[in-house]
Motif scaffolding. Structure first.
Motif, PDB file in Angstrom:
ATOM      1  N   ILE A 109       0.850  -1.209   0.000  1.00 28.93           N
ATOM      2  CA  ILE A 109       0.000   0.000   0.000  1.00 28.93           C
ATOM      3  C   ILE A 109       0.885   1.258   0.000  1.00 28.93           C
ATOM      4  CG2 ILE A 109      -1.694   1.324   1.346  1.00 28.93           C
ATOM      5  CD1 ILE A 109      -2.695  -1.426   2.448  1.00 28.93           C
ATOM      6  N   GLY A 110       1.929   1.239   0.851  1.00 27.56           N
ATOM      7  CA  GLY A 110       2.840   2.398   0.928  1.00 27.56           C
ATOM      8  C   GLY A 110       3.534   2.628  -0.410  1.00 27.56           C
ATOM      9  N   ALA A 111       3.960   1.532  -1.054  1.00 29.48           N
ATOM     10  CA  ALA A 111       4.659   1.655  -2.337  1.00 29.48           C
ATOM     11  C   ALA A 111       3.729   2.225  -3.403  1.00 29.48           C
ATOM     12  CB  ALA A 111       5.187   0.289  -2.770  1.00 29.48           C
ATOM     13  N   HIS A 112       2.463   1.815  -3.362  1.00 31.00           N
ATOM     14  CA  HIS A 112       1.486   2.325  -4.327  1.00 31.00           C
ATOM     15  C   HIS A 112       1.322   3.838  -4.166  1.00 31.00           C
ATOM     16  CE1 HIS A 112      -2.059   2.513  -6.808  1.00 31.00           C
ATOM     17  NE2 HIS A 112      -2.797   2.942  -5.800  1.00 31.00           N
ATOM     18  N   GLN A 113       1.257   4.278  -2.895  1.00 27.71           N
ATOM     19  CA  GLN A 113       1.101   5.725  -2.652  1.00 27.71           C
ATOM     20  C   GLN A 113       2.340   6.485  -3.131  1.00 27.71           C
ATOM     21  OE1 GLN A 113       0.208   5.380   1.482  1.00 27.71           O
ATOM     22  NE2 GLN A 113      -1.997   5.128   1.126  1.00 27.71           N
ATOM     23  N   LEU A 114       3.530   5.896  -2.859  1.00 24.96           N
ATOM     24  CA  LEU A 114       4.769   6.559  -3.291  1.00 24.96           C
ATOM     25  C   LEU A 114       4.838   6.629  -4.820  1.00 24.96           C
ATOM     26  CD1 LEU A 114       7.436   7.796  -2.248  1.00 24.96           C
ATOM     27  CD2 LEU A 114       8.484   5.550  -2.521  1.00 24.96           C
ATOM     28  N   ARG A 115       4.376   5.554  -5.461  1.00 26.79           N
ATOM     29  CA  ARG A 115       4.396   5.533  -6.937  1.00 26.79           C
ATOM     30  C   ARG A 115       3.468   6.606  -7.505  1.00 26.79           C
ATOM     31  NH1 ARG A 115       3.597   0.146 -10.694  1.00 26.79           N
ATOM     32  NH2 ARG A 115       2.999   1.185 -12.612  1.00 26.79           N
ATOM     33  N   LEU A 116       2.292   6.768  -6.882  1.00 28.27           N
ATOM     34  CA  LEU A 116       1.358   7.789  -7.357  1.00 28.27           C
ATOM     35  C   LEU A 116       1.929   9.193  -7.159  1.00 28.27           C
ATOM     36  CD1 LEU A 116      -2.109   6.557  -6.025  1.00 28.27           C
ATOM     37  CD2 LEU A 116      -1.293   6.549  -8.391  1.00 28.27           C
ATOM     38  N   ARG A 117       2.486   9.395  -5.959  1.00 30.92           N
ATOM     39  CA  ARG A 117       2.976  10.723  -5.568  1.00 30.92           C
ATOM     40  C   ARG A 117       4.289  11.055  -6.278  1.00 30.92           C
ATOM     41  NH1 ARG A 117       2.977   9.362  -0.372  1.00 30.92           N
ATOM     42  NH2 ARG A 117       5.207   9.199  -0.079  1.00 30.92           N
ATOM     43  N   GLY A 118       5.188  10.058  -6.357  1.00 30.47           N
ATOM     44  CA  GLY A 118       6.523  10.269  -6.913  1.00 30.47           C
ATOM     45  C   GLY A 118       7.444  10.923  -5.901  1.00 30.47           C
ATOM     46  N   VAL A 119       8.729  10.951  -6.256  1.00 27.58           N
ATOM     47  CA  VAL A 119       9.757  11.560  -5.394  1.00 27.58           C
ATOM     48  C   VAL A 119      10.370  12.697  -6.192  1.00 27.58           C
ATOM     49  CG1 VAL A 119      11.982  11.164  -4.247  1.00 27.58           C
ATOM     50  CG2 VAL A 119      10.330   9.289  -4.417  1.00 27.58           C
ATOM     51  N   HIS A 120      10.383  13.890  -5.607  1.00 28.53           N
ATOM     52  CA  HIS A 120      11.028  15.001  -6.313  1.00 28.53           C
ATOM     53  C   HIS A 120      12.545  14.843  -6.195  1.00 28.53           C
ATOM     54  CE1 HIS A 120      11.781  18.871  -8.028  1.00 28.53           C
ATOM     55  NE2 HIS A 120      12.521  19.192  -6.972  1.00 28.53           N
ATOM     56  N   VAL A 121      13.231  14.832  -7.340  1.00 31.53           N
ATOM     57  CA  VAL A 121      14.697  14.713  -7.325  1.00 31.53           C
ATOM     58  C   VAL A 121      15.260  16.053  -7.789  1.00 31.53           C
ATOM     59  CG1 VAL A 121      16.681  13.442  -8.254  1.00 31.53           C
ATOM     60  CG2 VAL A 121      14.517  12.241  -7.848  1.00 31.53           C
ATOM     61  N   PRO A 122      15.812  16.854  -6.859  1.00 33.81           N
ATOM     62  CA  PRO A 122      16.257  18.202  -7.232  1.00 33.81           C
ATOM     63  C   PRO A 122      17.248  18.188  -8.391  1.00 33.81           C
ATOM     64  CG  PRO A 122      16.242  17.961  -4.839  1.00 33.81           C
ATOM     65  CD  PRO A 122      15.951  16.600  -5.403  1.00 33.81           C
ATOM     66  N   ALA A 123      18.178  17.192  -8.416  1.00 36.69           N
ATOM     67  CA  ALA A 123      19.200  17.174  -9.475  1.00 36.69           C
ATOM     68  C   ALA A 123      18.576  16.961 -10.857  1.00 36.69           C
ATOM     69  CB  ALA A 123      20.209  16.060  -9.194  1.00 36.69           C
ATOM     70  N   LEU A 124      17.373  16.432 -10.875  1.00 36.03           N
ATOM     71  CA  LEU A 124      16.683  16.172 -12.135  1.00 36.03           C
ATOM     72  C   LEU A 124      15.690  17.299 -12.445  1.00 36.03           C
ATOM     73  CD1 LEU A 124      16.155  14.027 -14.364  1.00 36.03           C
ATOM     74  CD2 LEU A 124      14.454  12.990 -12.839  1.00 36.03           C
ATOM     75  N   GLY A 125      15.278  17.980 -11.379  1.00 35.24           N
ATOM     76  CA  GLY A 125      14.247  19.008 -11.538  1.00 35.24           C
ATOM     77  C   GLY A 125      12.920  18.391 -11.942  1.00 35.24           C
ATOM     78  N   ASP A 126      12.701  17.168 -11.490  1.00 36.94           N
ATOM     79  CA  ASP A 126      11.479  16.461 -11.884  1.00 36.94           C
ATOM     80  C   ASP A 126      11.189  15.359 -10.869  1.00 36.94           C
ATOM     81  OD1 ASP A 126       9.305  15.801 -13.545  1.00 36.94           O
ATOM     82  OD2 ASP A 126      10.506  16.322 -15.315  1.00 36.94           O
TER      83      ASP A 126
END
Ligand SMILES: C[S@@+](CC[C@H](N)C(=O)[O-])C[C@H]1O[C@@H](n2cnc3c(N)ncnc32)[C@H](O)[C@@H]1O
Length: 323
Positions: free
Chosen positions: A114-131
Motif C-alpha cells: 500500500i505504501g509503495a502504491h502511494q509513493l508511486r502515485l505521488r513520486g519523489v522530487h529529485v532536485p538534481a533532475l528538476g522532476d
C-alpha cells in the motif's frame, strides 16, 4: 510455519507472540484496523535495534521479520474480506500483477504494498533532475537525493555513450540525458526495476535502452555509472536486494569487468556510501584496491554528507572517478 491458526480481535499481543514463537502463523479474521494495531504491538515486543555489532542487529532484524510476517491477512481477488479494510486492488495489481484467486499475505507485506502504491502515485522530487521519479514496488527509491547531486555535478567526459548499471528507477539515466548524453543504455537484473525505469524514462521523454541483464549490456561506453547496493551483507527479504550485496559480489564483478566495457579515455563513476565502513563491514581501502586490481586508476573522488534522517554521523557518499 508449522500450522495456521485463525485469530481475531479477542487475541492479546502476548498470546499472539507465544503462538508465533511456537511456530504458528496467525490468519486474521477480525477487523482490519485492529490487525494493524496487533502488528504494531508485536513490533514493540521485537524492536529493531541500531546499537551493538552489525551481525547482532541483523539477527534481531531477521527475528523481527519472522515474527511480524507471521500475521497473515486473507486476499480474495485482491480484496481484503475483512471489516474496515481499505480498497487495496490497485496497489495489489501493481505489486502482484493481475489478480489471482484466494491467498494469504503477511499484513506487514500488504502495508508495504500500500505504501509503495502511494509513493508511486505521488513520486519523489529529485532536485538534481528538476522532476519527479515514480518508484515501483520493490525498486530502490531515490529518496536520498545527495548521490544524484554527485552525478549531476561531476564534470562529464566526452560522453557519447553511457551505461547505467543497476538503474533502479532510471534516475541516473534521466540525469545523464538531461546533461546531454545522447546514447544511454541502462541495465538491471530486477525485472521490476526494468519496468519502472522504462516507465519513468518514457514519462520524462528520455530515449534510452533498458535491458534486464546481469551487470553490463553488450559493447563499450565512454561513461559507466553505477550506484550498487551499499551494504555487503545477506539480504533478508527479496526487497533488500537493492541495498544488500552479499560478499560485495556486485561491486567486485562490476569493478572487475568495467575495463572491458570502457572505451579509451572513458570514465567509470562509482557511487558509494561509506556506511559499510562505519558498520565495520568494509575496509576503507577496499574500493581503491579492487579498482587497482581491475586495472583502473583512481582519478578523483567527490563526496557529500547525506542529510536524510537515518544517516549516521560522519557518513559520506562518494563518487569515485576511475579511468
Ligand atoms: C542502490 S540501487 C541503485 C538504483 C539506481 N541506480 C539509483 O541510483 O537510484 C542498486 C540497483 O542495482 C541493481 N542490481 C543489483 N545487482 C545487480 C546486477 N548484478 N546486475 C544489474 N543490476 C543489479 C538492483 O536491482 C538495484 O536496482
Amino acid at each position: 510455519m508449522d500450522d495456521v491458526i485463525a485469530v481475531d480481535d479477542g487475541i492479546s499481543a502476548d498470546r499472539a507472540l507465544r503462538l508465533i514463537n511456537r511456530g504458528s502463523a496467525l490468519l486474521w479474521t477480525g477487523d482490519f484496523q485492529n490487525a494493524k494495531q496487533l502488528l504494531a504491538a508485536l513490533g514493540r515486543r521485537v524492536p529493531a535495534i541500531r546499537i551493538g555489532s552489525f551481525p547482532n542487529q541483523r539477527r534481531r532484524q531477521a527475528e523481527r521479520v519472522r515474527v511480524l510476517n507471521a500475521l497473515l491477512i486473507p486476499l480474495a481477488d485482491h480484496r481484503v474480506p475483512l471489516r474496515r479494510a481499505p480498497d487495496v486492488r490497485a496497489a495489489c495489481d501493481q505489486a502482484y500483477g493481475p489478480s489471482g484467486g484466494e491467498r494469504t499475505v503477511p499484513l506487514r507485506e500488504l502495508l508495504g504494498v500500500i505504501g509503495a502504491h502511494q509513493l508511486r502515485l505521488r513520486g519523489v522530487h529529485v532536485p538534481a533532475l528538476g522532476d519527479r521519479i515514480h518508484p515501483h514496488y520493490g525498486v530502490f527509491a531515490p529518496t536520498r537525493s545527495e548521490y544524484a547531486d554527485l552525478v549531476a555535478e561531476q564534470p562529464l567526459p566526452a560522453a557519447g555513450t553511457a551505461f547505467d548499471v543497476g538503474t533502479g528507477t532510471g534516475v541516473l539515466t534521466a540525469i545523464l540525458a538531461r546533461r546531454g548524453v545522447r546514447q544511454l543504455v541502462a541495465t538491471d537484473n530486477n525485472p521490476r526495476a526494468v519496468a519502472c525505469a522504462r516507465s519513468n524514462l518514457a514519462r520524462l521523454q528520455v530515449t534510452a535502452t533498458v535491458l534486464e541483464t546481469d551487470l553490463f549490456p553488450p559493447g563499450t561506453a565512454d561513461l559507466i555509472v553505477c550506484n550498487p547496493p551499499w551494504i555487503p551483507a545477506k539480504p533478508l527479504t527479496p526487497l533488500d536486494q537493492a541495498v544488500y550485496d552479499e560478499d560485495s559480489r556486485m561491486l567486485r564483478d562490476f569493478l572487475g569487468k568495467s575495463r572491458e566495457h570502457l572505451r579509451p579515455g572513458g570514465e567509470v563513476w562509482l557511487v558509494m556510501s561509506d556506511l559499510a565502513e562505519h558498520l565495520g563491514l568494509r575496509q576503507p581501502d577496499e574500493i581503491p584496491l579492487l579498482a587497482r586490481t581491475a586495472g583502473l586508476t583512481l582519478s578523483g573522488r567527490r563526496h557529500v554528507s547525506p542529510h536524510h534522517t537515518r544517516a549516521r554521523a560522519q557518513e559520506t557518499t562518494s563518487l569515485w572517478r576511475l579511468t
